[in-house]
Design an enzyme around this catalytic site. Sequence first.
Site, PDB file in Angstrom:
ATOM      1  N   LYS A 111      -3.437  -8.348   0.333  1.00 47.92           N
ATOM      2  CA  LYS A 111      -2.632  -7.188  -0.063  1.00 47.92           C
ATOM      3  C   LYS A 111      -1.313  -7.604  -0.694  1.00 47.92           C
ATOM      4  O   LYS A 111      -0.828  -6.935  -1.595  1.00 47.92           O
ATOM      5  CB  LYS A 111      -2.405  -6.255   1.138  1.00 47.92           C
ATOM      6  N   LYS A 192     -15.405  -6.226  -1.250  1.00 48.42           N
ATOM      7  CA  LYS A 192     -15.748  -5.123  -0.351  1.00 48.42           C
ATOM      8  C   LYS A 192     -15.343  -3.789  -0.975  1.00 48.42           C
ATOM      9  O   LYS A 192     -14.361  -3.717  -1.721  1.00 48.42           O
ATOM     10  CB  LYS A 192     -15.127  -5.323   1.041  1.00 48.42           C
ATOM     11  N   LYS A 195     -10.630   1.406  -0.304  1.00 49.40           N
ATOM     12  CA  LYS A 195      -9.911   2.637  -0.638  1.00 49.40           C
ATOM     13  C   LYS A 195      -8.921   2.429  -1.761  1.00 49.40           C
ATOM     14  O   LYS A 195      -8.657   3.298  -2.542  1.00 49.40           O
ATOM     15  CB  LYS A 195      -9.061   3.078   0.561  1.00 49.40           C
TER      16      LYS A 195
HETATM   17  P1  ATP Z   1      -7.646  -0.326   2.014  1.00 52.02           P
HETATM   18  O1  ATP Z   1      -8.425  -0.572   0.772  1.00 52.02           O
HETATM   19  O2  ATP Z   1      -6.495   0.651   1.860  1.00 52.02           O
HETATM   20  O3  ATP Z   1      -7.361  -1.553   2.818  1.00 52.02           O
HETATM   21  P2  ATP Z   1      -9.962   0.155   3.490  1.00 52.02           P
HETATM   22  O4  ATP Z   1     -10.966   0.838   2.646  1.00 52.02           O
HETATM   23  O5  ATP Z   1     -10.121  -1.293   3.771  1.00 52.02           O
HETATM   24  O6  ATP Z   1      -8.571   0.509   2.931  1.00 52.02           O
HETATM   25  P3  ATP Z   1      -9.065   0.814   6.138  1.00 52.02           P
HETATM   26  O7  ATP Z   1      -8.305   2.029   6.459  1.00 52.02           O
HETATM   27  O8  ATP Z   1      -8.314  -0.461   6.061  1.00 52.02           O
HETATM   28  O9  ATP Z   1      -9.909   0.988   4.820  1.00 52.02           O
HETATM   29  O10 ATP Z   1     -10.287   0.644   7.147  1.00 52.02           O
HETATM   30  C1  ATP Z   1     -10.793   1.614   7.999  1.00 52.02           C
HETATM   31  C2  ATP Z   1     -12.015   1.072   8.692  1.00 52.02           C
HETATM   32  O11 ATP Z   1     -13.074   0.940   7.741  1.00 52.02           O
HETATM   33  C3  ATP Z   1     -11.827  -0.309   9.311  1.00 52.02           C
HETATM   34  O12 ATP Z   1     -12.454  -0.382  10.579  1.00 52.02           O
HETATM   35  C4  ATP Z   1     -12.487  -1.234   8.339  1.00 52.02           C
HETATM   36  O13 ATP Z   1     -12.999  -2.391   8.967  1.00 52.02           O
HETATM   37  C5  ATP Z   1     -13.614  -0.380   7.797  1.00 52.02           C
HETATM   38  N1  ATP Z   1     -13.969  -0.761   6.437  1.00 52.02           N
HETATM   39  C6  ATP Z   1     -13.168  -0.727   5.346  1.00 52.02           C
HETATM   40  N2  ATP Z   1     -13.825  -1.118   4.245  1.00 52.02           N
HETATM   41  C7  ATP Z   1     -15.099  -1.409   4.656  1.00 52.02           C
HETATM   42  C8  ATP Z   1     -16.270  -1.851   3.973  1.00 52.02           C
HETATM   43  N3  ATP Z   1     -16.283  -2.072   2.658  1.00 52.02           N
HETATM   44  N4  ATP Z   1     -17.394  -2.051   4.704  1.00 52.02           N
HETATM   45  C9  ATP Z   1     -17.406  -1.804   6.027  1.00 52.02           C
HETATM   46  N5  ATP Z   1     -16.344  -1.377   6.735  1.00 52.02           N
HETATM   47  C10 ATP Z   1     -15.192  -1.178   6.066  1.00 52.02           C
HETATM   48  N1  LTN Z   2      -5.706  -2.388  10.314  1.00 45.45           N
HETATM   49  C1  LTN Z   2      -6.752  -1.424  10.347  1.00 45.45           C
HETATM   50  C2  LTN Z   2      -6.296  -0.048  10.775  1.00 45.45           C
HETATM   51  C3  LTN Z   2      -5.794  -0.074  12.174  1.00 45.45           C
HETATM   52  C4  LTN Z   2      -6.574  -0.279  13.346  1.00 45.45           C
HETATM   53  C5  LTN Z   2      -5.638  -0.184  14.428  1.00 45.45           C
HETATM   54  C6  LTN Z   2      -7.914  -0.517  13.592  1.00 45.45           C
HETATM   55  C7  LTN Z   2      -4.505   0.085  12.557  1.00 45.45           C
HETATM   56  N2  LTN Z   2      -4.410   0.032  13.900  1.00 45.45           N
HETATM   57  C8  LTN Z   2      -6.062  -0.356  15.740  1.00 45.45           C
HETATM   58  C9  LTN Z   2      -8.321  -0.679  14.915  1.00 45.45           C
HETATM   59  C10 LTN Z   2      -7.400  -0.602  15.974  1.00 45.45           C
HETATM   60  C11 LTN Z   2      -7.332  -1.373   8.961  1.00 45.45           C
HETATM   61  O1  LTN Z   2      -6.697  -1.729   8.019  1.00 45.45           O
HETATM   62  N3  LTN Z   2      -8.516  -0.936   8.858  1.00 45.45           N
END
Ligand code: ATP
Ligand code: LTN
Length: 332
Positions: A111, A192, A195
């Site tokens: 990030k 991956k 978002k």
């Molecule tokens: P960002 O791109 O803003 O980091 P993100 O899509 O990775 O967002 P998070 O809010 O960080 O989403 O993740 C929420 C949950 O979704 C977490 O438990 C994360 O492990 C899961 N997750 C995110 N992206 C994936 C993916 N491509 N495949 C499986 N699980 C995912």
């Molecule tokens: N870092 C995680 C979001 C997150 C989380 C937590 C997940 C913040 N606090 C506590 C599990 C438990 C992410 O980016 N998906």
Amino acid sequence: MARVFSGIQPSGDLHLGNFLGAVRNWVRVQDEHDAVYCIVDLHALTLRPDASELRAATLRLAQTLIAIGIDPEHSILFVQGHVPEHAELSWLMECTASFGELNRMTQFKDKSGRTDFISAGLFSYPALQAADILLYDTDLVPVGDDQRQHIELTRDIAERFNNRYGDTFVVPEHVIPPAGARVMDLQDPTAKMSKSEGEAPGTVWMLDDVGKIEKKFRRAITDSDGEVRYDPEAKPGVSNLLSILGAATDREPAAVAADYEQYGPLKSDAADAVISALEPIQKRFADLVADPAETERVLARGAERAREIASATNDRARAAVGLLPRSSSPRS
Ligand code: ATP
Ligand code: LTN
């Protein structure tokens, strides 16, 4: 009953990776566990979102989680910023984690490489995440594969704190789903699904309509040898489609592969399986959007219930490190 805790950032609408890798499992585990789910708005601030977008995204995420099946009567669903103990315990966690540990986090490396302003909060992000988890005496943390390193750090911090100050925290374990733990981008199956990738054509949003979902799967990148085989290294695109279809139908990707000889039918079956999982959720979401005050009430009640648990743990941690009790406060 074992306590489950997980969190998700209001950094935009949810995609298929969030659904299959994380939140679908939150729904599955809530009946047999004491579940606490948190919308981590403070974590979202690490990337400087626009204030009105953050406000809207927080409410939409709550509505999405309820639509997916989180039952706020049974589980606790709340917003991190409504429970001030998260920010407070985070400081104790920052003073327990080392600079070196935080510096090894791959999410920070990813990030920080993608933003021109690297906030100190982005660096100390995992300390706040440790606070989130440890405040609730959590046994299990259901997350996608990308969060494994953060949960391991949380365990290390909890153990170090307990060794330094005496038993204060439960040391949690992560739960990574057997299928769907890592959904890849349909256009770039080596990255991956995420978002933060904006309107990328390889991201399937949970609120995408049928036509969009079909188109994204039809255009998904595969390869040129035409063979359907589950091999994420050699065939990342095809393997991603097999994983998605497997996760959506509760089958092993390798077993799914045996049913196909061509990419076309695999793509359309994957799209159909995703559409039938998402359609009922989209209908419930539309009903919830029509009555935002109801979701706000749910979140207020969730914060009250969360705070009862969090304030007791926070007081225990404050006392353990030697902070004087807040005699003027009714809570400590
Ligand atoms: P960002 O791109 O803003 O980091 P993100 O899509 O990775 O967002 P998070 O809010 O960080 O989403 O993740 C929420 C949950 O979704 C977490 O438990 C994360 O492990 C899961 N997750 C995110 N992206 C994936 C993916 N491509 N495949 C499986 N699980 C995912
Ligand atoms: N870092 C995680 C979001 C997150 C989380 C937590 C997940 C913040 N606090 C506590 C599990 C438990 C992410 O980016 N998906």
